[in-house]
Design a protein around this motif. Structure first.
Motif, PDB file in Angstrom:
ATOM      1  N   GLY A 123       1.117  -1.208  -0.190  1.00  0.00           N
ATOM      2  CA  GLY A 123       0.089  -0.013  -0.146  1.00  0.00           C
ATOM      3  C   GLY A 123       0.829   1.325  -0.045  1.00  0.00           C
ATOM      4  O   GLY A 123      -0.071   2.598   0.068  1.00  0.00           O
TER       5      GLY A 123
ATOM      6  N   ARG B 126       7.194   5.072   8.526  1.00  0.00           N
ATOM      7  CA  ARG B 126       6.781   3.881   8.706  1.00  0.00           C
ATOM      8  C   ARG B 126       7.920   2.860   9.315  1.00  0.00           C
ATOM      9  O   ARG B 126       7.759   2.064  10.080  1.00  0.00           O
ATOM     10  CB  ARG B 126       6.566   2.371   7.329  1.00  0.00           C
ATOM     11  CG  ARG B 126       4.930   3.042   6.604  1.00  0.00           C
ATOM     12  CD  ARG B 126       4.698   1.882   5.751  1.00  0.00           C
ATOM     13  NE  ARG B 126       3.612   1.902   4.583  1.00  0.00           N
ATOM     14  CZ  ARG B 126       2.782   1.360   3.971  1.00  0.00           C
ATOM     15  NH1 ARG B 126       4.016  -0.061   3.390  1.00  0.00           N
ATOM     16  NH2 ARG B 126       1.630   2.117   3.277  1.00  0.00           N
TER      17      ARG B 126
ATOM     18  N   ASN C 163      -7.596  -2.554   6.815  1.00  0.00           N
ATOM     19  CA  ASN C 163      -7.816  -0.739   7.039  1.00  0.00           C
ATOM     20  C   ASN C 163      -7.934  -0.731   8.884  1.00  0.00           C
ATOM     21  O   ASN C 163      -9.012  -0.049   8.809  1.00  0.00           O
ATOM     22  CB  ASN C 163      -9.263  -0.668   5.938  1.00  0.00           C
ATOM     23  CG  ASN C 163      -8.653  -0.788   4.686  1.00  0.00           C
ATOM     24  OD1 ASN C 163      -7.799  -0.438   4.287  1.00  0.00           O
ATOM     25  ND2 ASN C 163      -8.973  -1.247   3.793  1.00  0.00           N
TER      26      ASN C 163
ATOM     27  N   THR D 147       0.849  -5.740  10.076  1.00  0.00           N
ATOM     28  CA  THR D 147       0.342  -5.130   8.037  1.00  0.00           C
ATOM     29  C   THR D 147      -1.012  -5.687   7.798  1.00  0.00           C
ATOM     30  O   THR D 147      -1.196  -5.014   7.315  1.00  0.00           O
ATOM     31  CB  THR D 147       1.064  -6.745   7.734  1.00  0.00           C
ATOM     32  OG1 THR D 147       3.122  -6.127   8.035  1.00  0.00           O
ATOM     33  CG2 THR D 147       1.386  -6.181   5.988  1.00  0.00           C
TER      34      THR D 147
ATOM     35  N   GLU E  45      -3.618  -3.307   9.576  1.00  0.00           N
ATOM     36  CA  GLU E  45      -3.167  -2.156   9.338  1.00  0.00           C
ATOM     37  C   GLU E  45      -3.832  -1.447   7.438  1.00  0.00           C
ATOM     38  O   GLU E  45      -3.995  -0.471   6.238  1.00  0.00           O
ATOM     39  CB  GLU E  45      -2.151  -1.627   9.395  1.00  0.00           C
ATOM     40  CG  GLU E  45      -1.682  -0.038   9.326  1.00  0.00           C
ATOM     41  CD  GLU E  45      -0.422   0.653  10.423  1.00  0.00           C
ATOM     42  OE1 GLU E  45       0.595   1.076   9.273  1.00  0.00           O
ATOM     43  OE2 GLU E  45       0.142  -0.353  10.917  1.00  0.00           O
ATOM     44  N   ARG E  46      -2.646  -2.584   6.615  1.00  0.00           N
ATOM     45  CA  ARG E  46      -2.783  -2.511   5.287  1.00  0.00           C
ATOM     46  C   ARG E  46      -4.112  -3.477   4.691  1.00  0.00           C
ATOM     47  O   ARG E  46      -4.307  -2.638   3.114  1.00  0.00           O
ATOM     48  CB  ARG E  46      -1.922  -3.386   4.631  1.00  0.00           C
ATOM     49  CG  ARG E  46      -0.214  -2.589   5.694  1.00  0.00           C
ATOM     50  CD  ARG E  46      -0.006  -1.142   5.245  1.00  0.00           C
ATOM     51  NE  ARG E  46       1.067  -0.821   5.910  1.00  0.00           N
ATOM     52  CZ  ARG E  46       0.823   1.041   6.359  1.00  0.00           C
ATOM     53  NH1 ARG E  46       0.215   0.999   6.776  1.00  0.00           N
ATOM     54  NH2 ARG E  46       2.162   0.917   7.293  1.00  0.00           N
TER      55      ARG E  46
END
Length: 310
Positions: free
Chosen positions: A21, A33, A283, A276, A279-280
């Motif tokens: 992303g 990050r 969402n 990961t 969060e990615r």
């Protein structure tokens, strides 16, 4: 082979966290990050190592350092701060000052507990029971304070009641990394001594180890690691138990030269990969801390039931 595989998995989880992303300026992405990645690595290493060492000292693989009441003390500190200085002053406190105060208070409380209760290493069971009682007392005091404070300010207490992996303070990462690295190097220099301590107090003394002195030093390092990780993201109860259970299962050895790096790498892989995904991919539709703690709780129940059957 095992450690090489874990290193590969660790590198892969870091690459996925940094690249999935990713859009826009890479200078910003690497800084944003990368700081969060370093923070998660620091927390994971501290939790994984402290749990393995505490289980070695206690001779029990279903215990974690949180049983000493660190999480309850952390929540009581937050509640007392909100009650005494108010929510506005609490929110405006410098992050470094707050982190330093929380770490010093929790580490100091552990030192007092070790000094008063742990007269010799054979009293470690009494120390654990004392820690349980103190944890109950801290939770009761926290509940009382929460009833006194303004209901509008209670929301702040709720926010810090769970580990916040999505809102980590990256400004404190460098300090936490230095402390964790120093503790890691010191533990690694004592890995042979830990192997002997794992045999039991009598065997360790017969083999020339100053068991009482070593136990106190190791407990201080464990308290420092737990205090740093808790002050950085909040209370984490069962994550260390999840990591240690898997570590012992895949390592297949009692040697701490293997257990310590395996626990650190495995803890980092689980935390970074889970963050990961949530969060990615999801969402932030769920909290990774709730899922990790839930899995750790299930592992805890499994270990208890397994021991009862045997």
């Amino acid at each position: 082979m095992l450690i090489s595989t874990l290193i590969a998995g660790f590198v892969l989880s870091c690459v996925l966290f940094m690249t999935i992303g990713a859009r826009g300026n890479w200078d910003f992405i690497l800084a944003f990050r990368g700081g969060k990645l370093l923070t998660m690595m620091t927390i994971a290493i501290a939790i994984g190592q402290s749990t393995i060492i505490f289980q070695t000292l206690s001779g029990n693989r279903i215990l974690t350092p949180s049983i000493m009441g660190f999480d309850a003390l952390y929540l009581m500190i937050q509640s007392v701060l909100v009650l005494t200085i108010g929510s506005l002053a609490y929110a405006s406190m410098g992050s470094f000052l707050k982190f330093a105060a929380e770490t010093l208070v929790m580490t100091g409380a552990a030192l007092i507990l070790f000094r008063v209760v742990l007269r010799d290493a054979s009293d470690i069971s009494r120390m654990i029971l004392t820690g349980l009682i103190l944890g109950v007392m801290f939770r009761s005091l926290t509940s009382m304070v929460n009833r006194i404070i303004d209901p509008n300010e209670f929301s702040i207490i709720q926010q810090v009641s769970f580990a916040q992996f999505n809102a980590m303070n990256e400004d404190l990462t460098l300090v936490a990394m230095v402390i964790t690295l120093a503790c890691t190097l010191w533990l690694w220099s004592r890995h042979r001594e830990l192997d002997v301590i794992a045999l039991g107090r009598d065997y360790a003394i017969n083999l020339g180890i100053d068991h009482d002195r070593s136990t106190r030093q190791l407990l201080i390092v464990v308290a420092l690691l737990v205090s740093v990780s808790t002050a950085l993201v909040g209370p984490i109860v069962f994550f260390g138990l999840l990591v240690s259970a898997v570590t012992y299962q895949i390592a297949g050895t009692w040697r701490h030269a293997v257990l310590i790096p395996v626990a650190a790498l495995l803890s980092a892989i689980i935390l970074i990969f889970s963050q990961t995904i949530f969060e990615r991919v999801l969402n932030l539709s769920a909290s990774v801390s709730v899922v990790i703690e839930g899995l750790g709780g299930l592992v805890f129940l499994y270990l208890i039931l397994k021991r009862r059957r045997t």
